[in-house]
Design an enzyme around this catalytic site. Structure first.
Site, mmCIF file in Angstrom:
data_model
loop_
_atom_site.group_PDB
_atom_site.id
_atom_site.type_symbol
_atom_site.label_atom_id
_atom_site.label_comp_id
_atom_site.label_asym_id
_atom_site.label_seq_id
_atom_site.Cartn_x
_atom_site.Cartn_y
_atom_site.Cartn_z
ATOM 1 N N CYS A 128 0.816 -1.303 -0.229
ATOM 2 C CA CYS A 128 -0.311 -0.070 0.182
ATOM 3 C C CYS A 128 0.226 1.028 0.070
ATOM 4 C CB CYS A 128 -0.914 -0.390 1.112
ATOM 5 S SG CYS A 128 -0.120 -0.283 2.868
ATOM 6 N N SER A 159 -6.736 -0.333 10.103
ATOM 7 C CA SER A 159 -6.861 -1.267 9.280
ATOM 8 C C SER A 159 -5.167 -1.995 8.808
ATOM 9 C CB SER A 159 -6.669 0.337 8.537
ATOM 10 O OG SER A 159 -5.603 0.498 8.506
ATOM 11 N N ALA A 160 -5.034 -2.553 10.442
ATOM 12 C CA ALA A 160 -3.746 -3.053 9.777
ATOM 13 C C ALA A 160 -4.655 -4.573 10.226
ATOM 14 C CB ALA A 160 -2.516 -2.882 10.075
ATOM 15 N N GLY A 161 -4.377 -5.205 9.125
ATOM 16 C CA GLY A 161 -5.154 -6.933 10.222
ATOM 17 C C GLY A 161 -3.948 -8.067 10.161
ATOM 18 N N PRO A 162 -4.062 -9.038 10.517
ATOM 19 C CA PRO A 162 -3.229 -10.063 10.973
ATOM 20 C C PRO A 162 -2.172 -9.828 10.234
ATOM 21 C CG PRO A 162 -5.160 -10.605 11.590
ATOM 22 C CD PRO A 162 -5.081 -9.402 11.117
ATOM 23 N N ALA A 166 1.888 -9.463 10.233
ATOM 24 C CA ALA A 166 2.568 -10.608 10.384
ATOM 25 C C ALA A 166 3.939 -10.547 8.970
ATOM 26 C CB ALA A 166 2.106 -11.451 9.622
ATOM 27 N N ASN A 289 -4.855 3.033 2.960
ATOM 28 C CA ASN A 289 -3.856 2.018 2.722
ATOM 29 C C ASN A 289 -4.405 0.430 1.724
ATOM 30 O OD1 ASN A 289 -4.852 1.186 5.150
ATOM 31 N ND2 ASN A 289 -4.042 -0.950 5.045
#
Length: 305
Positions: A128, A159-162, A166, A289
């Site tokens: 992004c 807005s930052a998922g797993p 990771a 993003n």
């Protein structure tokens, strides 16, 4: 009828991409939504919208009726899963659009280099932060050499998922590489900031380029080039915009820029502040993003189709 596509990954990015294909693409047709969690919201939403689904991953995709009609696959999983998915789909004539940091295919930023890789069997959408900032580095480098470029992508923590969390190391490495290979910088650096502010903030990006731009004409040309590039990106990412006028300032005397630029002549610092607001098709507007990734992938697929 358009080119049939499948989305692998029923999380936020994959679901938003599916909705964009269904609602906003005349040249693409949803052929399947693929996941591994039968209880995911993405698969449930796809089923309600009449899209064929499977929770058995790529094996399930290949078992679906009409799977041999799919021409393009979007992979919105993870870097590790992407390589397994590519191997499973090899030899079937499917074009892959990779939204993970795997970076196995050429980096593609639609506003900069899509035409060069239109026929590649697989393309990678960088990150992004890369989609937001590399066009700016490219806009500067088409006017004057850019010995060093640094980008900072600040996104809402929500807005930052797993998958994003990771792959933070892959994010910075992949983005820095693409700042050089696509943006044209001699050296690139990338930083990501997960901002925990509540209410969540819209994605914001800062681009810094060190250049030799002693003449006013060169500085004016840089500003015009950046503004033109922003307009091009905004055609497929409507929420993409300059936050303020492009800043071009002399490098302070005595600043050790040679440690960044390998001794290349540098006189000025170009600083560009960007904001990316999401279209809110599935994700919140602050998740620019994620929206810029799905919008760039959609633009690439439509061009390929």
């Amino acid at each position: 009828m358009g080119t049939k596509v499948a989305v692998i990954g029923s999380g936020n990015i994959g679901t938003d991409l599916m909705i964009k294909v269904l609602r906003h693409s005349a040249g693409l047709e949803m052929g399947a939504m693929v996941g591994i969690d039968p209880n995911s919201d993405g698969l449930a939403r796809a089923a309600r919208l009449g899209v064929p689904t499977t929770s058995d991953g790529v094996a399930g995709l290949l078992a679906l009726p009409g799977a041999d009609e799919i021409g393009i696959v979007f992979d919105a999983t993870s870097a590790g899963a992407h390589r397994a998915n590519t191997a499973a789909l090899a030899g079937r004539g499917i074009r892959m659009i990779d939204l993970t940091p795997a970076a196995d295919g050429p980096f593609v930023v639609p506003a900069v280099n899509l035409d060069q890789h239109r026929d590649a069997p697989e393309i990678n959408m960088v990150t992004c932060g890369g989609q937001a900032t590399i066009p700016i580095v490219a806009a500067v480098s088409r006017v004057v050499p850019v010995p060093y470029a640094e980008i900072v992508a600040s996104i809402a923590s929500r807005s930052a998922g797993p998958g994003t969390r990771a792959n933070i190391d892959e994010f910075t490495e992949t983005t820095a590489q693409a700042v050089e290979s696509v943006g044209g910088a001699g050296r690139g650096k990338a930083i990501i900031v997960l901002n925990p502010a509540d209410p969540p903030l819209i994605m914001r990006d800062t681009v810094l380029c060190l250049v030799g731009a002693e003449s006013p004409e060169t500085r004016d040309a840089i500003r015009v080039s950046v503004e033109e590039m922003v307009a091009v990106v905004a055609k497929y990412v409507p929420g993409y915009r300059l936050k303020q006028r492009v800043q071009i300032t002399p490098v302070p005397a005595g600043q050790p820029v040679h440690t960044l630029t390998a001794g290349e002549p540098v006189t000025h610092q170009v600083t560009v502040f960007l904001e990316v607001e999401g279209a809110a098709h599935y994700l919140p507007a602050y998740a620019g993003n994620l929206d810029i990734m799905t919008s760039a992938a959609l633009a690439a697929a439509e061009a390929i189709a």
